[in-house]
Scaffold this motif. Structure first.
Motif, PDB file in Angstrom:
ATOM      1  N   VAL A 164       0.818  -1.207   0.000  1.00 47.71           N
ATOM      2  CA  VAL A 164       0.000   0.000   0.000  1.00 47.71           C
ATOM      3  C   VAL A 164       0.858   1.265   0.000  1.00 47.71           C
ATOM      4  N   LEU A 165       1.985   1.188   0.694  1.00 45.24           N
ATOM      5  CA  LEU A 165       2.845   2.378   0.753  1.00 45.24           C
ATOM      6  C   LEU A 165       3.425   2.683  -0.621  1.00 45.24           C
ATOM      7  N   ARG A 166       3.828   1.599  -1.277  1.00 43.29           N
ATOM      8  CA  ARG A 166       4.366   1.804  -2.616  1.00 43.29           C
ATOM      9  C   ARG A 166       3.275   2.331  -3.554  1.00 43.29           C
ATOM     10  N   LEU A 167       2.061   1.797  -3.331  1.00 34.72           N
ATOM     11  CA  LEU A 167       0.929   2.235  -4.158  1.00 34.72           C
ATOM     12  C   LEU A 167       0.666   3.719  -3.968  1.00 34.72           C
ATOM     13  N   ILE A 168       0.736   4.147  -2.707  1.00 38.10           N
ATOM     14  CA  ILE A 168       0.492   5.558  -2.419  1.00 38.10           C
ATOM     15  C   ILE A 168       1.515   6.436  -3.124  1.00 38.10           C
ATOM     16  N   ASP A 169       2.771   5.991  -3.110  1.00 34.44           N
ATOM     17  CA  ASP A 169       3.805   6.769  -3.794  1.00 34.44           C
ATOM     18  C   ASP A 169       3.552   6.830  -5.290  1.00 34.44           C
ATOM     19  N   ARG A 170       3.140   5.655  -5.821  1.00 34.88           N
ATOM     20  CA  ARG A 170       2.786   5.613  -7.234  1.00 34.88           C
ATOM     21  C   ARG A 170       1.686   6.635  -7.549  1.00 34.88           C
ATOM     22  N   LEU A 171       0.695   6.633  -6.662  1.00 34.59           N
ATOM     23  CA  LEU A 171      -0.457   7.507  -6.894  1.00 34.59           C
ATOM     24  C   LEU A 171      -0.036   8.971  -6.870  1.00 34.59           C
TER      25      LEU A 171
END
Lengths: 797, 233
Positions: A416-423
């Motif tokens: 999720v953290l990586r996803l947030i950065d992606r977003l």
């Protein structure tokens, strides 16, 4: 603000107490009497012009809805008869039908004999005309023909009982609603072709559902009884069983509604659970979200039951997709955790999330409440259920979660953290030129779509039955050789007598249409029960022209060779007098059986009856027939529905504009006019794109697509608000919005597969519109300052 | 030819015919009509009784002949007499031409019944739309075709042989199983040989209709175009 509400604890206690009370009320008061409505008529708008008519129509359609007709077919009559016997016995044995009729012989015989005591008051229209015009010779010739030729054997009464054939003509003038079916042995049978074109013998079974109120349980049970009866008939050799009747459609609707409800809510729930687990890596947020959703659902059900007295199945199907919406607030709440992954304090979260959630709910509720303006009880229920349910879920998130939630550790390398950065790294269209280009492309697409926009305001938007059931209805019509039209006349008056007189006036107008087949047949109580006024006139005609000393009867009898004493006996029997046929006696007799569903009795202070039409070949002429007749109205529910659908589609389009304006004004207080416009643009654009896409795909648009656009506005602006309100921490808001969109698109996309056309329309527009709106919101999201950091960086620091 | 005769002559001829018919059916008359109902028959027994006699008819396209109908009503001193000719075509129906006391044609097909009078006005008898009354038409049909299998569906059947050693006569009794039917008649007695010669219908109110079918010939060839035309609308 009262002191109690000022603290997180105070709000928690108050709201918690309210929720406990709600759960208690639901469990003790609401749940036991919760009534799930399945009739499609309950979804329809009421007739605003004439409440009495509306009520009478409802009584009539309720009565009709209880009747089912079946044709049990086999290669030969004996097998068909046996299979029909098994079919009828199984239906009877189920206890779900108050009356199952297979053998009709006795009833037909009784029905004919029931008129005998009233013979001095009853005349066929043809005979009355002859007597009025003094054409006694024709009656004389007809009577003679019956005596000297086999024509007499075709009469239900013999010459001794009915020498002039007057009563026979009255009885045979009433044409039954069973079409081509004829008495064979003791049942009604007909021959026809099965779907493969094979010549078959069919036996008629008529069933009437019990008098208990319609409910999901009774309809399901009736559907099961019919299925069991079909199996029994098939086991007895019945190879083709054709059924017709509202109850089968209702049972099918219940079955598919239940299936969809569990499937949609199951998939929706599973998807939500998966997303939440992936995003938050903890069970607690999930359970707390479920708690909020459960209270929301309970509140929605309670409100519907309290306000409408029942909950419609369609509301439940729609409600099952609300899971996807109510979860948004919880997601937004928990996503706040990523603002400060290490030191997040749930009690502080309200300070950050309240404006977003509250404003988001307000816009959503506003769009749902706009649905209340449409006169469709079904939509009003959905609106009430959604607005109340979402409100309570929203309250639970804001007031309960701060106390119940805990911070929880998230591993630094979590997906999720990586996803947030992606977003956070998602591209944003910032340059004016790029924005202009996007706007031009969008306008072109939307403009082209709007040019191809087609509207279809039809009941098909509201209701559809499984094709096999529709095929059966068509085959029933073909086999019986006649079909009841959807249109019928509603006749009202201040007394039964006035209703019967008005029916007679109507029938006189329809007689020429029946003669030249512009109208196939009709069924009206006054055919079998003439008004007292007409009976008195009949009696006077008989006294004057038939039974007088120089009347037709003594003349004919003399001609045939009767002695004077026999003639005198006949005349004195008539002179001794008898009583006319009264409504009460009629409805208690076997003769009234086919007519009972037509007699609506006392409705809204009036007496009302229905006149059923069969095979309307000239609708205009039929509609014209009632013109100027007091108390007579042609009811065409389908045309009314189309008219209402089209009227409210126009209103809904204006409503959208109004809701955008009101929401814009509301937002402008916080964001200014420009800001408000920017906030609404993604939702507006998303809706327009969805509409244009449907138009390009050639899907005709109806009221429900338009209403769904309203909901797109509500949800779409939620997301822009979430993004905007979390200025200080964009990444969590992005996560919340993406999660919320996924759950919403999942649940509304599922509605797009519903068998209920209008749910399908709403689901499709919502899923498309919300997706487009979020894409636009992301592309156009406000620029961020240099303070922005990646979440991963925050954690590691 | 009959048209040119005086009324008196016609009467005379008719009574002669009647007498001949009664003589023809002498055996049947001899058997008391009440008796036949003491002999219930199964459909199988029925076909044993009638089968050999009705064989020529079963293969034929139809029958034609003359009829005489006597209707006896309570309180009516004399029976009502009518005479005429009839044609039964298996594939079309019954054409019943009453010549006395008035001219009237009654046509019964599977589709329904209609009447045409001397004046030419045609009346459809709308009883065929009544599920119960339509049975009468079917039975009339079956009586001429000697389709006792069809009749046994609607009736309890009874029968005795009445033949001498030379001819194969029979008498059959029918009682309606259907309440709707018994309103029209209570029981029927049919006497016949190769075809029905005499049909008597009795009802519960003292109506009695006796139909004699003298001079019946079984059609061996198909129907002529003129005969087919009789059934046309």
């Amino acid at each position: 603000m009262p002191p109690m509400l000022r603290t997180v604890d105070g709000r928690f206690r108050l709201w918690g107490a309210a929720m406990l009370l709600l759960a208690l009320v639901f469990a003790i008061v609401v749940a036991p009497q919760l009534r799930v409505e399945t009739s499609i008529f309950a979804l329809l708008p009421a007739d605003e012009r004439d409440a009495g008519a509306e009520q009478a129509v409802r009584v009539y359609t309720d009565q009709l809805a209880r009747n089912s007709v079946f044709l049990v077919g086999a290669g030969d009559f004996a097998t068909a008869r046996r299979a029909a016997g098994a079919f009828a016995d199984t239906l009877k044995g189920s206890g779900r039908f108050s009356q199952v009729r297979l053998q009709v012989d006795q009833a037909l015989a009784e029905a004919a004999r029931a008129d005998l005591p009233y013979r001095d008051y009853l005349l066929a229209a043809r005979h009355r005309e002859w007597l009025e015009q003094g054409q006694l010779q024709r009656l004389h010739d007809e009577a003679q023909r019956a005596l000297y030729t086999p024509a007499g054997f075709m009469r239900p009464f013999n010459a001794a009982e009915d020498p002039l054939g007057l009563l026979s003509a009255f009885v045979t003038g009433q044409r039954p609603p069973t079409g081509r079916a004829r008495l064979q042995e003791d049942v009604l049978a007909l021959s026809g072709k099965d779907p493969a074109g094979k010549e078959m013998s069919y036996v008629l079974v008529v069933a009437q559902a019990g008098n208990s109120a319609f409910s999901v349980a009774t309809e399901e049970a009736a559907g099961q009884a019919i299925a069991a009866a079909r199996t029994a008939a098939a086991a007895a050799g019945g190879t083709d069983i054709v059924g017709s009747g509202v109850i089968q459609h209702a049972a099918a609707a219940v079955a598919s509604g239940k299936r969809e409800m569990s499937l949609f809510s199951g998939i929706s729930l599973a998807g939500t659970v998966l997303l939440m687990l992936l995003a938050f890596r903890s069970l607690r947020p999930l359970l707390l979200t479920a708690l909020a959703m459960a209270f929301g659902a309970i509140a929605g059900l309670t409100a519907c039951q309290w306000i409408f007295g029942q909950v419609h199945l369609v509301t439940l199907v729609f409600g099952s997709s609300l899971i996807g919406t109510s979860v948004d607030y919880a997601i937004f709440f928990f996503a706040d955790r990523f603002r400060q992954p290490g030191e997040w304090q749930p009690v502080q979260a309200p300070d950050f999330v309240t404006p977003g959630i509250a404003l988001g709910y307000l816009t959503t509720a506003l769009s749902y409440l706009a649905l209340l303006l449409a006169p469709f009880p079904g939509l009003r229920q959905i609106a009430t259920f959604s607005a109340v349910g979402l409100g309570v879920a929203c309250g639970c998130v804001l007031f309960l979660l701060p106390r119940l939630a805990r911070n929880w550790p998230v591993p630094p390398r979590a997906l999720v953290l990586r996803l947030i950065d992606r977003l956070a790294a998602l591209p944003r269209i910032g340059s004016p030129r790029a924005r202009l280009l996007l706007a031009a492309a969008g306008l072109l697409f939307v403009g082209g779509g709007l040019l191809r926009l087609e509207f279809l305001d039809d009941v098909r938007a509201l209701q559809s039955s499984p094709p096999p059931l529709i095929r059966q209805e068509i085959r029933m019509r073909e086999l019986l050789g006649q079909s009841a039209d959807r249109r019928f006349f509603l006749v009202r008056g201040d007394s039964p007598e006035q209703v019967l007189q008005r029916e007679e006036a109507l029938r006189a107008r329809l007689a020429p249409l029946l003669a030249d087949r512009r109208l196939g047949n009709l069924l009206a109580v006054s055919e079998a029960l003439p008004s007292q006024q007409l009976q008195a006139a009949n009696h006077a005609l008989l006294a004057q022209q038939i039974y007088s000393a120089d009347g037709l009867l003594p003349r004919l009898m003399l001609e045939l060779g009767y002695g004077q004493d026999a003639i005198a006996r006949q005349l004195s029997t008539f002179a001794a007098g008898s009583a006319p046929l009264q409504p009460q006696a009629f409805f208690a007799s076997a003769a009234s059986e086919p007519y009972r569903p037509l007699w609506l009795g006392s409705v809204a202070g009036d007496t009302a009856s229905a006149v059923t039409l069969f095979d309307v070949n000239d609708a205009d002429a039929v509609a014209q027939a009632a013109a100027g007749l007091p108390g007579v109205r042609l009811i065409d529910k389908l045309a009314d529905i189309s008219e209402v659908l089209s009227r409210y589609r126009r209103i809904a389009m204006l409503l959208i504009v109004a809701v955008y304006l009101v929401t814009g004004l509301l937002m402008s207080r916080r964001y200014g006019y420009r800001g408000a416009a920017a906030m609404l643009l993604p939702a507006f654009g998303g809706g327009a794109l969805a509409l244009a896409l449907l138009a390009w795909a050639g899907v005709p648009i109806n009221l429900f697509h338009v209403l769904a656009l309203l909901l797109v506005m509500g949800m779409g602006s939620d997301y822009t608000i979430f993004l905007r309100e979390s200025r200080s921490a964009e990444a969590p808001a992005l996560l919340a919005v993406v999660l919320a969109t996924l759950t919403a698109v999942l649940s509304f996309g599922l509605l797009g597969f519903s068998s209920t056309p209008f749910l399908r329309a709403i689901g499709l527009v919502q899923a498309l519109g919300v997706s487009f709106a979020v894409i636009l919101a992301l592309l156009l999201r406000p620029a961020r300052g240099a303070e922005q950091r990646t979440v991963a960086a925050t954690i590691s620091s | 030819m009959i048209r040119t005769m005086s009324r008196g002559m016609r009467r005379l001829l008719l009574s002669g015919l009647l007498l001949a018919a009664q003589l023809l059916c002498g055996n049947a008359r001899a058997a008391d009509a009440q008796d036949v109902f003491a002999h219930p028959l199964t459909p199988a027994q029925m076909s044993t009784l009638l089968g050999p006699a009705a064989k020529p008819l079963a293969a034929a396209p139809g029958l034609r002949g003359r009829f005489e109908q006597r209707k006896t009503l309570p309180d009516l001193p004399r029976p009502l007499l009518s005479t005429g000719e009839f044609l039964f075509a298996r594939d079309l129906g019954v054409w019943w031409h009453t010549r006395t006391p008035f001219d009237s044609v009654f046509i019964l097909t599977r589709e329904g019944a209609r009447s045409r009078d001397e004046g030419g006005a045609e009346t459809r008898i709308n009883a065929d739309e009544q599920p119960g009354v339509a049975v009468a038409a079917r039975i009339f049909f079956a009586l001429f075709a000697l389709d006792f299998e069809a009749l046994s569906k609607d009736f309890d059947t009874y029968g005795v042989p009445t033949g001498t050693s030379k001819s194969t006569g029979w008498q059959v009794g029918l009682r309606p199983k259907l309440a709707a039917m018994s309103a029209v008649f209570r029981e029927a007695v049919i006497d016949g040989t190769q075809h029905a010669n005499r049909i008597e219908l009795r009802d519960a109110h003292g109506d009695r209709t006796e139909i004699l079918l003298p001079e019946v010939s079984i059609l061996t060839d198909g129907l002529s175009a003129a005969d087919r035309q009789r059934f046309a609308n």
